[in-house]
Each structure stands twice: as C-alpha cells, then as structure tokens.
Scaffold this motif. Structure first.
Motif, PDB file in Angstrom:
ATOM      1  N   GLY A  42     -78.293 -60.757  60.411  1.00  0.00           N
ATOM      2  CA  GLY A  42     -79.036 -60.731  59.131  1.00  0.00           C
ATOM      3  C   GLY A  42     -78.141 -61.697  57.920  1.00  0.00           C
ATOM      4  N   LYS A  43     -77.377 -62.283  58.178  1.00  0.00           N
ATOM      5  CA  LYS A  43     -76.564 -63.112  57.425  1.00  0.00           C
ATOM      6  C   LYS A  43     -76.874 -64.716  57.953  1.00  0.00           C
ATOM      7  N   GLN A  44     -76.626 -65.485  56.497  1.00  0.00           N
ATOM      8  CA  GLN A  44     -76.688 -66.953  56.829  1.00  0.00           C
ATOM      9  C   GLN A  44     -75.371 -67.384  57.683  1.00  0.00           C
ATOM     10  N   ARG A  45     -75.634 -68.198  58.413  1.00  0.00           N
ATOM     11  CA  ARG A  45     -74.419 -69.014  59.111  1.00  0.00           C
ATOM     12  C   ARG A  45     -73.319 -69.504  57.966  1.00  0.00           C
ATOM     13  N   GLU A  46     -72.101 -69.157  58.187  1.00  0.00           N
ATOM     14  CA  GLU A  46     -71.117 -69.714  57.162  1.00  0.00           C
ATOM     15  C   GLU A  46     -69.917 -70.431  57.675  1.00  0.00           C
ATOM     16  N   LEU A  47     -69.224 -71.140  56.963  1.00  0.00           N
ATOM     17  CA  LEU A  47     -68.269 -71.922  57.623  1.00  0.00           C
ATOM     18  C   LEU A  47     -66.998 -70.953  57.605  1.00  0.00           C
ATOM     19  N   VAL A  48     -66.269 -71.001  58.609  1.00  0.00           N
ATOM     20  CA  VAL A  48     -64.957 -70.212  58.539  1.00  0.00           C
ATOM     21  C   VAL A  48     -63.749 -70.919  58.392  1.00  0.00           C
ATOM     22  N   ALA A  49     -63.952 -72.145  59.052  1.00  0.00           N
ATOM     23  CA  ALA A  49     -62.650 -73.174  58.949  1.00  0.00           C
ATOM     24  C   ALA A  49     -63.055 -74.427  59.448  1.00  0.00           C
ATOM     25  N   ASP A  50     -62.630 -75.657  58.959  1.00  0.00           N
ATOM     26  CA  ASP A  50     -62.897 -76.764  59.732  1.00  0.00           C
ATOM     27  C   ASP A  50     -61.679 -77.721  59.461  1.00  0.00           C
ATOM     28  N   ILE A  51     -61.476 -78.736  60.446  1.00  0.00           N
ATOM     29  CA  ILE A  51     -60.240 -79.555  60.522  1.00  0.00           C
ATOM     30  C   ILE A  51     -60.881 -80.950  60.775  1.00  0.00           C
ATOM     31  N   THR A  52     -60.357 -81.970  59.991  1.00  0.00           N
ATOM     32  CA  THR A  52     -60.772 -83.544  60.353  1.00  0.00           C
ATOM     33  C   THR A  52     -59.569 -83.891  61.452  1.00  0.00           C
ATOM     34  N   SER A  53     -60.270 -85.029  62.047  1.00  0.00           N
ATOM     35  CA  SER A  53     -59.415 -85.605  63.007  1.00  0.00           C
ATOM     36  C   SER A  53     -57.844 -86.074  62.446  1.00  0.00           C
ATOM     37  N   GLY A  54     -58.057 -86.263  61.143  1.00  0.00           N
ATOM     38  CA  GLY A  54     -56.628 -86.762  60.493  1.00  0.00           C
ATOM     39  C   GLY A  54     -55.812 -85.384  60.219  1.00  0.00           C
ATOM     40  N   GLY A  55     -56.422 -84.163  60.550  1.00  0.00           N
ATOM     41  CA  GLY A  55     -55.531 -82.911  60.311  1.00  0.00           C
ATOM     42  C   GLY A  55     -55.664 -82.153  58.955  1.00  0.00           C
ATOM     43  N   ARG A  56     -56.740 -82.597  58.265  1.00  0.00           N
ATOM     44  CA  ARG A  56     -56.939 -81.987  57.016  1.00  0.00           C
ATOM     45  C   ARG A  56     -57.833 -80.629  57.312  1.00  0.00           C
ATOM     46  N   THR A  57     -57.359 -79.576  56.537  1.00  0.00           N
ATOM     47  CA  THR A  57     -57.981 -78.306  56.893  1.00  0.00           C
ATOM     48  C   THR A  57     -58.796 -77.619  55.571  1.00  0.00           C
ATOM     49  N   ASN A  58     -59.761 -76.925  55.948  1.00  0.00           N
ATOM     50  CA  ASN A  58     -60.657 -76.345  55.085  1.00  0.00           C
ATOM     51  C   ASN A  58     -60.753 -74.813  55.340  1.00  0.00           C
ATOM     52  N   TYR A  59     -60.626 -74.030  54.661  1.00  0.00           N
ATOM     53  CA  TYR A  59     -60.858 -72.501  55.076  1.00  0.00           C
ATOM     54  C   TYR A  59     -61.647 -71.675  54.079  1.00  0.00           C
ATOM     55  N   ALA A  60     -62.449 -70.862  54.451  1.00  0.00           N
ATOM     56  CA  ALA A  60     -63.227 -69.887  53.744  1.00  0.00           C
ATOM     57  C   ALA A  60     -62.252 -69.035  52.947  1.00  0.00           C
ATOM     58  N   ASP A  61     -62.752 -68.602  51.825  1.00  0.00           N
ATOM     59  CA  ASP A  61     -61.722 -67.784  51.121  1.00  0.00           C
ATOM     60  C   ASP A  61     -61.532 -66.396  51.853  1.00  0.00           C
ATOM     61  N   SER A  62     -62.557 -66.093  52.623  1.00  0.00           N
ATOM     62  CA  SER A  62     -62.355 -64.728  53.419  1.00  0.00           C
ATOM     63  C   SER A  62     -61.439 -64.574  54.350  1.00  0.00           C
ATOM     64  N   VAL A  63     -60.913 -65.815  54.985  1.00  0.00           N
ATOM     65  CA  VAL A  63     -59.844 -65.968  56.008  1.00  0.00           C
ATOM     66  C   VAL A  63     -58.881 -66.622  55.556  1.00  0.00           C
ATOM     67  N   LYS A  64     -58.587 -67.133  54.471  1.00  0.00           N
ATOM     68  CA  LYS A  64     -57.351 -67.730  54.152  1.00  0.00           C
ATOM     69  C   LYS A  64     -56.401 -66.669  54.265  1.00  0.00           C
ATOM     70  N   GLY A  65     -55.017 -67.324  54.880  1.00  0.00           N
ATOM     71  CA  GLY A  65     -54.118 -66.559  54.942  1.00  0.00           C
ATOM     72  C   GLY A  65     -54.089 -65.707  56.222  1.00  0.00           C
ATOM     73  N   ARG A  66     -55.248 -65.588  56.919  1.00  0.00           N
ATOM     74  CA  ARG A  66     -55.279 -64.771  58.093  1.00  0.00           C
ATOM     75  C   ARG A  66     -55.601 -65.656  59.240  1.00  0.00           C
ATOM     76  N   SER A  67     -56.367 -67.058  58.957  1.00  0.00           N
ATOM     77  CA  SER A  67     -56.596 -67.529  60.254  1.00  0.00           C
ATOM     78  C   SER A  67     -56.122 -69.023  60.085  1.00  0.00           C
ATOM     79  N   THR A  68     -55.699 -69.568  61.533  1.00  0.00           N
ATOM     80  CA  THR A  68     -55.103 -70.901  61.244  1.00  0.00           C
ATOM     81  C   THR A  68     -56.038 -71.718  62.015  1.00  0.00           C
ATOM     82  N   ILE A  69     -56.468 -72.852  61.813  1.00  0.00           N
ATOM     83  CA  ILE A  69     -57.408 -73.934  62.323  1.00  0.00           C
ATOM     84  C   ILE A  69     -56.261 -74.917  63.051  1.00  0.00           C
ATOM     85  N   SER A  70     -56.553 -75.649  64.298  1.00  0.00           N
ATOM     86  CA  SER A  70     -55.821 -76.498  64.740  1.00  0.00           C
ATOM     87  C   SER A  70     -56.496 -77.330  65.879  1.00  0.00           C
ATOM     88  N   ARG A  71     -55.975 -78.337  66.085  1.00  0.00           N
ATOM     89  CA  ARG A  71     -56.476 -79.457  67.263  1.00  0.00           C
ATOM     90  C   ARG A  71     -55.627 -80.327  67.955  1.00  0.00           C
TER      91      ARG A  71
END
Length: 115
Positions: A42-71
């Motif tokens: 019932g909700k729209q698809r939303e970004l949780v986190a993403d990461i560029t090939s250069g390692g720059r990360t971006n997080y949704a406010d709802s997961v900041k401090g609780r999630s870590t994205i890596s590659r």
C-alpha cells in the motif's frame, strides 16, 4: 543488460539485524550507482540507501544510524547491514543498478520484522 540477484531477507524480531546482499552481473559500467529500495504494501517504493562506485553513500532519514550500505566493485556485490530493525522496516527490498544510460531492478527479497 544487467542481472541483479538479492539474498538475505527473512523474518526477524524487532530489534534484530539482517544483512542483505545483491550480486550484479552482465554489462556493468565502471561508473554506476547501486541501491536498495523498499516496497511496503500500500505504499510507494522508497529509497533506503544507495552507493556510487566511488563509495559515496546516501541514506533515507528513517534508516540513518541503523543501516550501513557497502559494496565490492571487484565482485560487483552490494550489501545492506540493518540493525535495530523496526516493524515499519517490513517490505520487499529491491536491489537497483543505474548508470548514465540504463537502470535495472532485481526481483526483491522479503524482509518481515515482527513486534
């Protein structure tokens, strides 16, 4: 084309942790972004986190401090470590890949957080 395969979802109690993986294969550009999106009922698809090939990360406010994205660019694999999970984190988690000319999605992996 790019193929994306997610793994690591499941049922976890509130306060628990999960580690999601996404393996990419195919025509992968050196410069790209990979990300995790969540689709809840019932909700729209939303970004949780993403990461560029250069390692720059971006997080949704709802997961900041609780999630870590890596590659690992050499393995074309991305991970999302999520801790202190909440029931509102429940949904299908989809892996996404995008570069300057193409965008692909995985089929998703279900994450269910119980009270």
């Amino acid at each position: 084309q790019v193929q994306l395969v997610e793994s690591g979802g499941g049922l976890v109690q509130a306060g628990g942790s999960l580690r999601l993986s996404c393996a990419a294969s195919g025509s992968i550009f050196k410069i790209n972004t990979m990300g995790w999106y969540r689709q809840a009922p019932g909700k729209q698809r939303e970004l949780v986190a993403d990461i560029t090939s250069g390692g720059r990360t971006n997080y949704a406010d709802s997961v900041k401090g609780r999630s870590t994205i890596s590659r690992d660019n050499g393995k074309n694999t991305m991970w999302l470590q999520s801790n202190s999970l909440k029931p509102e984190d429940t949904g299908v988690y989809l892996c996404a890949y995008y570069d300057e000319i193409q965008n692909y999605w995985g089929k998703g992996t279900q994450v269910t957080v119980s009270e």
